[in-house]
Design an enzyme around this catalytic site. Sequence first.
Site, short mmCIF file in Angstrom:
data_model
loop_
_atom_site.label_atom_id
_atom_site.label_comp_id
_atom_site.label_asym_id
_atom_site.label_seq_id
_atom_site.Cartn_x
_atom_site.Cartn_y
_atom_site.Cartn_z
N CYS A 140 -53.02 -72.25 42.36
CA CYS A 140 -53.51 -71.06 43.11
C CYS A 140 -52.24 -70.39 43.74
CB CYS A 140 -54.70 -71.52 44.34
SG CYS A 140 -55.64 -70.09 44.68
N HIS A 200 -58.09 -75.04 41.83
CA HIS A 200 -57.54 -76.23 42.61
C HIS A 200 -58.02 -77.51 42.08
CE1 HIS A 200 -56.76 -73.88 46.31
NE2 HIS A 200 -57.33 -72.88 45.58
N GLU A 246 -56.91 -80.37 42.75
CA GLU A 246 -57.01 -81.32 43.60
C GLU A 246 -58.39 -81.70 44.47
OE1 GLU A 246 -55.92 -77.83 46.04
OE2 GLU A 246 -55.73 -78.42 44.05
#
Length: 199
Positions: free
Chosen positions: A81, A179, A181
Amino acid sequence: MSFPSIGVFALQGDVREHLRTLTDLGVDAFTVRRPEELARCDALVLPGGESTTMYKLARTFDLFEPLVERIQSGMPTFGTCAGMIMLADRIKDGIVGQETLGGLDITVRRNAFGRQVDSFEGDIAFDGFDGPVHAVFIRAPWVESTGPEVEVLATVPSGPAAGRIVAVRQGNLMATSFHPEVGSDDRIHRYFVDLVQQS
């Protein structure tokens, strides 16, 4: 095979989630806020956050130039991002004077998908993976154009942004608009760890 030491830029952004995912993969993962911590890194993750704040803090903490030098010298780096924006050579819709670390021969459009309320998630195909990746986009950029050395890893499959590039790799550098994660799918981080081990 020994696992690499991977730092996570920790002056701003969603640091904890990257640390957790990397640690779960057996990586020596730690926060990077100072040049001496950067010196420990075999590789680096630039997390999501606010790209304008990230570059200003990197300047304030005397990390900006060391980061540029390490990236230019070939240190594997993964931006998510805002981290994608930080790695891009060119930005559209940035603030006046906004700086990037550079390295990826791409043009990114900041906040391309819209404001926070326009955040969304969906499944996308990621090059080399058997099944789709569930991607979470939060005030995300997209890649407007790429240079000849850039490999496109993922695009938006449908909807108003269909065909927009959201994951790229160029040599030891990779970046995603979304994202990875967030959630329990560690395949993209594993992809990066493999890249680090091969470099």
